[in-house]
Design a protein around this motif. Structure first.
Motif, PDB file in Angstrom:
ATOM      1  N   LEU A 164     131.155  19.641  42.795  1.00 27.57           N
ATOM      2  CA  LEU A 164     132.051  19.328  43.620  1.00 27.57           C
ATOM      3  C   LEU A 164     131.866  19.684  45.039  1.00 27.57           C
ATOM      4  N   GLN A 165     131.627  21.071  45.296  1.00 26.95           N
ATOM      5  CA  GLN A 165     131.493  21.538  46.212  1.00 26.95           C
ATOM      6  C   GLN A 165     130.186  20.856  46.958  1.00 26.95           C
ATOM      7  N   VAL A 166     128.955  20.920  46.434  1.00 22.02           N
ATOM      8  CA  VAL A 166     127.884  19.900  47.123  1.00 22.02           C
ATOM      9  C   VAL A 166     128.201  18.651  47.489  1.00 22.02           C
ATOM     10  N   ALA A 167     128.999  17.952  46.499  1.00 22.23           N
ATOM     11  CA  ALA A 167     129.262  16.728  46.638  1.00 22.23           C
ATOM     12  C   ALA A 167     129.951  16.242  47.866  1.00 22.23           C
ATOM     13  N   VAL A 168     130.588  17.175  48.459  1.00 24.51           N
ATOM     14  CA  VAL A 168     131.469  16.874  49.711  1.00 24.51           C
ATOM     15  C   VAL A 168     130.965  17.601  50.901  1.00 24.51           C
ATOM     16  N   CYS A 169     129.824  18.343  50.782  1.00 25.86           N
ATOM     17  CA  CYS A 169     129.197  19.293  51.824  1.00 25.86           C
ATOM     18  C   CYS A 169     127.713  18.516  52.166  1.00 25.86           C
ATOM     19  N   ALA A 170     127.111  18.027  51.016  1.00 29.13           N
ATOM     20  CA  ALA A 170     125.590  17.764  51.616  1.00 29.13           C
ATOM     21  C   ALA A 170     125.541  16.390  52.359  1.00 29.13           C
ATOM     22  N   PRO A 171     126.541  15.366  52.275  1.00 30.61           N
ATOM     23  CA  PRO A 171     126.436  14.368  53.056  1.00 30.61           C
ATOM     24  C   PRO A 171     126.316  14.507  54.562  1.00 30.61           C
ATOM     25  N   PHE A 172     126.755  15.900  55.136  1.00 29.65           N
ATOM     26  CA  PHE A 172     126.604  16.272  56.527  1.00 29.65           C
ATOM     27  C   PHE A 172     125.307  16.555  56.858  1.00 29.65           C
ATOM     28  N   TYR A 173     124.438  16.524  56.000  1.00 33.26           N
ATOM     29  CA  TYR A 173     122.893  16.654  56.443  1.00 33.26           C
ATOM     30  C   TYR A 173     122.619  15.235  57.134  1.00 33.26           C
ATOM     31  N   ILE A 174     123.135  14.270  56.807  1.00 31.15           N
ATOM     32  CA  ILE A 174     122.989  12.768  57.022  1.00 31.15           C
ATOM     33  C   ILE A 174     123.575  12.585  58.319  1.00 31.15           C
ATOM     34  N   PHE A 175     124.592  13.240  58.633  1.00 32.95           N
ATOM     35  CA  PHE A 175     125.686  13.177  59.791  1.00 32.95           C
ATOM     36  C   PHE A 175     125.200  13.973  60.954  1.00 32.95           C
ATOM     37  N   PHE A 176     124.256  15.205  60.515  1.00 31.54           N
ATOM     38  CA  PHE A 176     123.678  15.942  61.382  1.00 31.54           C
ATOM     39  C   PHE A 176     122.391  15.035  62.155  1.00 31.54           C
ATOM     40  N   ILE A 177     121.708  14.439  61.196  1.00 28.87           N
ATOM     41  CA  ILE A 177     120.748  13.558  61.794  1.00 28.87           C
ATOM     42  C   ILE A 177     121.145  12.426  62.699  1.00 28.87           C
ATOM     43  N   CYS A 178     122.097  11.914  62.271  1.00 28.24           N
ATOM     44  CA  CYS A 178     122.942  10.550  63.044  1.00 28.24           C
ATOM     45  C   CYS A 178     123.356  11.138  64.343  1.00 28.24           C
ATOM     46  N   SER A 179     123.817  12.583  64.493  1.00 28.09           N
ATOM     47  CA  SER A 179     124.375  12.883  65.722  1.00 28.09           C
ATOM     48  C   SER A 179     123.553  13.174  66.812  1.00 28.09           C
ATOM     49  N   TRP A 180     122.193  13.017  66.660  1.00 25.97           N
ATOM     50  CA  TRP A 180     121.410  13.333  67.618  1.00 25.97           C
ATOM     51  C   TRP A 180     121.278  11.940  68.578  1.00 25.97           C
ATOM     52  N   TRP A 181     121.847  10.876  68.006  1.00 25.37           N
ATOM     53  CA  TRP A 181     121.896   9.604  68.649  1.00 25.37           C
ATOM     54  C   TRP A 181     122.928   9.559  69.682  1.00 25.37           C
ATOM     55  N   PHE A 182     123.962  10.369  69.698  1.00 26.84           N
ATOM     56  CA  PHE A 182     125.254  10.461  70.534  1.00 26.84           C
ATOM     57  C   PHE A 182     124.838  10.645  71.958  1.00 26.84           C
ATOM     58  N   SER A 183     125.531  10.117  72.836  1.00 27.78           N
ATOM     59  CA  SER A 183     125.508  10.423  74.228  1.00 27.78           C
ATOM     60  C   SER A 183     126.479  11.621  74.731  1.00 27.78           C
ATOM     61  N   GLU A 184     125.880  12.550  75.433  1.00 32.10           N
ATOM     62  CA  GLU A 184     126.839  13.608  75.975  1.00 32.10           C
ATOM     63  C   GLU A 184     127.938  12.729  77.062  1.00 32.10           C
ATOM     64  N   SER A 185     129.052  13.385  76.761  1.00 30.76           N
ATOM     65  CA  SER A 185     130.116  12.831  77.702  1.00 30.76           C
ATOM     66  C   SER A 185     129.655  13.001  79.250  1.00 30.76           C
ATOM     67  N   ALA A 186     129.619  11.676  79.817  1.00 32.62           N
ATOM     68  CA  ALA A 186     129.173  11.727  81.280  1.00 32.62           C
ATOM     69  C   ALA A 186     130.236  12.462  82.183  1.00 32.62           C
ATOM     70  N   ARG A 187     131.408  12.204  81.632  1.00 32.93           N
ATOM     71  CA  ARG A 187     132.563  13.036  82.448  1.00 32.93           C
ATOM     72  C   ARG A 187     132.099  14.519  82.583  1.00 32.93           C
ATOM     73  N   TRP A 188     131.873  15.130  81.386  1.00 33.65           N
ATOM     74  CA  TRP A 188     131.772  16.459  81.319  1.00 33.65           C
ATOM     75  C   TRP A 188     130.287  16.777  82.137  1.00 33.65           C
ATOM     76  N   LEU A 189     129.274  16.096  81.979  1.00 39.96           N
ATOM     77  CA  LEU A 189     128.135  16.386  82.712  1.00 39.96           C
ATOM     78  C   LEU A 189     128.213  16.178  84.428  1.00 39.96           C
ATOM     79  N   VAL A 190     129.097  15.263  84.831  1.00 39.12           N
ATOM     80  CA  VAL A 190     129.355  15.024  86.116  1.00 39.12           C
ATOM     81  C   VAL A 190     130.040  16.448  86.481  1.00 39.12           C
ATOM     82  N   LEU A 191     131.006  16.834  86.042  1.00 36.30           N
ATOM     83  CA  LEU A 191     131.859  18.200  86.038  1.00 36.30           C
ATOM     84  C   LEU A 191     131.101  19.408  86.219  1.00 36.30           C
ATOM     85  N   ASN A 192     129.872  19.248  85.285  1.00 39.41           N
ATOM     86  CA  ASN A 192     129.044  20.677  85.431  1.00 39.41           C
ATOM     87  C   ASN A 192     127.939  20.438  85.945  1.00 39.41           C
ATOM     88  N   ARG A 193     127.777  19.508  87.144  1.00 42.71           N
ATOM     89  CA  ARG A 193     126.767  19.489  88.101  1.00 42.71           C
ATOM     90  C   ARG A 193     125.454  18.886  87.544  1.00 42.71           C
TER      91      ARG A 193
END
Length: 557
Positions: free
Chosen positions: A266-295
Motif C-alpha cells: 500500500l505504501q508503494v502504491a500511493v507514493c510511486a505515482p509521484f515519479y510520474i508527477f515529477f516528470i510532468c512538473s518540468w512542463w510547468f511555467s514559473e510564476s511570472a509574478r514571482w520572477l518580476v519581483l525577483n528581478r
C-alpha cells in the motif's frame, strides 16, 4: 494595467490555464492519502497472546479424550474481558482446562479460575487477518504497552508536514515555486517508496517524517502556481474544484487499501505515482509574478509569451514587451528589493490582524478535522466502508462551499463552516453511545464541514497574503494547521478523565476560530495583492464585523 490585466489579455482562463491547473491538481488524488494513510498502514487488528505448542496441548490435556479445537485451547490460556472478549495483552500462567465447558463455553462461575494468575504475552501475539494482512503494528508488535508508538508514528509524520511548511514555504519565496515543486515531487516519490523498505520502526519514522516534509512542499507550491497564473474571476472555481481531487483521493484510498492489505504494498502504491508527477512538473511555467519581483523580468517575459502561444494569442507576444511588463509592475519591482521574513507577517497592522486570525482558523480547522478522521476504527464498523463514507461526504460539503464562496463570499463561508462544525460536535456529545449509527453520521457531517473549511482557508489565505510573501504566509499558516493535527490525537487521552472533554475542546476551538474569521477582510473578486503596501492600503480601516453584517443583510435581501 496590472498583472491581472495582462492575464486577461493572454486569454483569461485559456488552454494553458486549463492544462496547468489540471496537471497541478491531479497529484491531489494521492496527496490526500498521505495524511490518513496511517489508518490502514497502522491499523490495529484483533489480537491475543500467542499460545505455544497448540498441537501438543490439544492432544495432552487431561479433561477430555478427544483433541481440543483452537477456540477451546484459547479459552484455557487467554482470560476474557467483559466475560466474552479475549484479552489482548494477558494470558494465564498455567492452562485453566476447567474453563472449557462440554459445549465449549467459558465456565466463569469457578472462583479459582477467575482469580488465576496472568502474565504478559511472553511469546508474542497472534493477529487476526480478516481486516489487515500486515501493518506496522503486526510487523513490530506495536500493541499493549507499545501501542503509543503506533500513534507516535502519525505525530512524527505530522511533524514532518509542519517542518516542510516552514522550510519549503520560505525557500519557495526565495528560489521559486517551480523548482521547489519539482524537488518535492521527487522527494515524496523516493522517500515515500523507501518507507516500504523500512527494516525497523525507527527507519520507518524517519522516512515518514521526510515524506511529510515533501507533502507540504507539493501542496504549498502547487497552490501558489495555480493562483498566480489564473485571472481573478476564476480563483474561486479553480480553488474549489482543485480540492475535489483531494476528496476523490480519499475515496480511492478506501479501494486501494481494501485491495492491498499489506502495508508495504500500500505504501508503494500511493507514493510511486509521484515519479510520474515529477516528470510532468518540468512542463510547468514559473510564476511570472514571482520572477518580476525577483528581478528576472526577461525570464518572466518568456513564460508570458509561452502562455500567449498556447492560448493562441500570438499578437500579445508583440504587444507585451519587457518595457511594458516592467512599467506596469514598477511599484511591485521597487518593493522587491526588500528581503521579507516571517516577521513581516506581523509587522504592520493589517498584516498582523490577518495573520492572527488565520492562525486560529488554520489551527482549529485541522484540529477538528484530524480529531474526527484519524481513528476510523473507533466507529466499530468496517474501516474501508467508513473511509469511503468519510470521503464521499466531502463532495456535497465542498460543492456547498463552492456556491457560497462564489456568491456570498469567503468570510461568511469560512465562519459558517467552522461554527456549523462546532455545533455538530457539541450535539454529538449528548447522543447516547448506544446510538452508534447516529453518532457516526454526525461525525461524518462534522468531518464534511471541516473539509469545506479547509477548501475555503486555502483559497482565502492565498488571496489575503501578497505575492512578495505569499509562500511564507502560506507556510506560516499551514504550520498552525500541522500543530493542530499533531495536537488532535493527544486530546483523545482526555477521554479517560471525561468522555465528552475532547469534543468540548474540538468544538470550542472551532467556535473561537469561526468568530475570528469574521474580522478578516473579504476577497471575493478582489485582485491578488503583490506587496505588503497593497494589503495595508486596500484594507486599512476595514471593520470585519460591520462589513460582515452589511454583506449578510444584502445577501438576505
Amino acid at each position: 494595467m496590472t498583472f491581472a490585466d495582462i492575464l486577461e489579455d493572454l486569454g483569461s482562463f485559456g488552454r494553458f490555464q486549463f492544462i496547468h491547473v489540471t496537471l497541478l491538481s491531479i497529484p491531489g488524488l494521492f496527496l490526500a492519502t498521505q495524511n490518513i494513510l496511517n489508518n490502514f498502514t497502522g491499523g490495529v487488528p484483533g489480537h491475543h497472546c500467542t499460545v505455544p505448542n497448540r498441537t501438543s496441548l490439544a492432544l495432552s490435556h487431561d479433561i477430555s479424550v478427544s483433541p481440543l479445537s483452537d477456540k477451546e485451547i484459547l479459552q484455557a490460556f487467554i482470560p476474557t474481558e467483559d466475560g466474552s472478549t479475549l484479552s489482548r495483552c494477558r494470558r494465564y500462567t498455567e492452562a485453566q482446562w476447567r474453563l472449557v465447558g462440554t459445549n465449549g463455553s467459558i465456565a466463569t462461575s469457578d472462583r479459582n479460575v477467575t482469580e488465576a494468575d496472568t502474565e504478559t504475552c511472553r511469546d508474542g501475539w497472534t493477529y487476526e487477518k480478516t481486516e489487515f494482512l500486515s501493518t506496522i503494528v503486526t510487523e513490530w508488535d506495536l500493541v499493549c504497552t507499545l501501542l503509543p508508538l503506533k500513534r507516535m508514528s502519525q505525530t512524527i509524520y505530522m511533524g514532518g508536514v509542519l517542518t516542510g511548511a516552514i522550510v519549503f514555504g520560505g525557500l519557495s519565496d526565495r528560489f521559486g515555486r517551480r523548482a521547489l515543486l519539482i524537488w518535492s515531487h521527487f522527494q515524496l516519490a523516493t522517500l515515500g517508496s523507501c518507507t516500504a523498505l523500512s527494516p525497523n520502526y525507527l527507519a520507518y519514522c524517519i522516512f515518514r517524517f521526510l515524506t511529510g516534509m515533501s507533502v507540504s512542499g507539493v501542496i504549498l507550491n502547487a497552490f501558489s502556481l495555480k493562483m498566480e497564473w489564473i485571472p481573478t474571476k476564476s480563483r474561486t472555481v479553480v480553488g474549489s474544484i482543485s480540492s475535489f481531487f483531494f476528496t476523490v483521493g480519499q475515496v480511492i484510498l478506501a479501494g486501494v487499501a481494501y485491495s492491498l492489505r499489506d502495508w508495504r504494498q500500500l505504501q508503494v502504491a500511493v507514493c510511486a505515482p509521484f515519479y510520474i508527477f515529477f516528470i510532468c512538473s518540468w512542463w510547468f511555467s514559473e510564476s511570472a509574478r514571482w520572477l518580476v519581483l525577483n528581478r528576472r523580468s526577461e525570464e518572466a517575459l518568456k513564460h508570458i509569451h509561452r502562455v500567449a502561444r498556447i492560448n493562441k494569442k500570438p499578437e500579445m507576444m508583440e504587444k507585451i514587451t519587457l518595457e511594458v511588463l516592467e512599467s506596469h509592475m514598477q511599484k511591485e519591482v521597487q518593493s522587491s528589493t526588500t528581503v521579507f521574513t516571517a516577521y513581516d507577517l506581523l509587522r504592520t497592522p493589517v498584516m498582523r490582524k490577518i495573520s492572527i486570525c488565520l492562525i486560529f482558523v488554520w489551527f482549529s480547522t485541522s484540529f477538528a478535522y484530524y480529531g474526527l478522521a484519524m481513528d476510523l476504527q473507533k466507529f466499530g464498523v468496517n474501516i474501508y466502508l467508513v473511509q469511503l463514507i468519510f470521503g464521499a461526504v466531502d463532495f456535497p460539503a465542498k460543492l456547498g462551499a463552492l456556491v457560497t464562496l462564489s456568491f456570498v463570499g469567503r468570510r461568511v463561508t469560512q465562519s459558517a463552516c467552522l461554527l456549523l462544525s462546532a455545533t455538530v460536535i457539541f450535539v454529538n456529545i449528548f447522543v447516547p453511545s448506544e446510538m452508534q449509527t447516529l453518532r457516526t453520521s454526525l461525525a461524518v457531517l462534522g468531518k464534511g464541514l471541516t473539509s469545506a473549511s479547509f477548501t475555503c482557508v486555502y483559497l482565502y489565505t492565498g488571496e489575503l497574503y501578497p505575492t512578495v510573501i505569499r509562500q511564507t504566509g502560506m507556510g506560516f499558516s499551514s504550520t498552525m494547521a500541522r500543530i493542530g493535527s499533531m495536537a488532535a490525537p493527544a486530546v483523545l487521552i482526555l477521554e479517560d478523565i471525561l468522555p465528552a472533554l475532547p469534543s468540548i475542546i474540538y468544538g470550542g476551538s472551532a467556535v473561537m476560530a469561526g468568530i475570528l474569521a469574521i474580522f478578516l477582510p473579504e476577497t471575493l473578486n478582489v485582485p491578488l495583492p503583490d506587496t505588503i503596501e497593497d494589503v495595508e492600503e486596500k484594507w486599512w480601516g476595514h471593520n470585519g464585523v460591520a462589513d460582515f453584517g452589511v454583506n449578510m443583510q444584502k445577501w438576505l435581501e
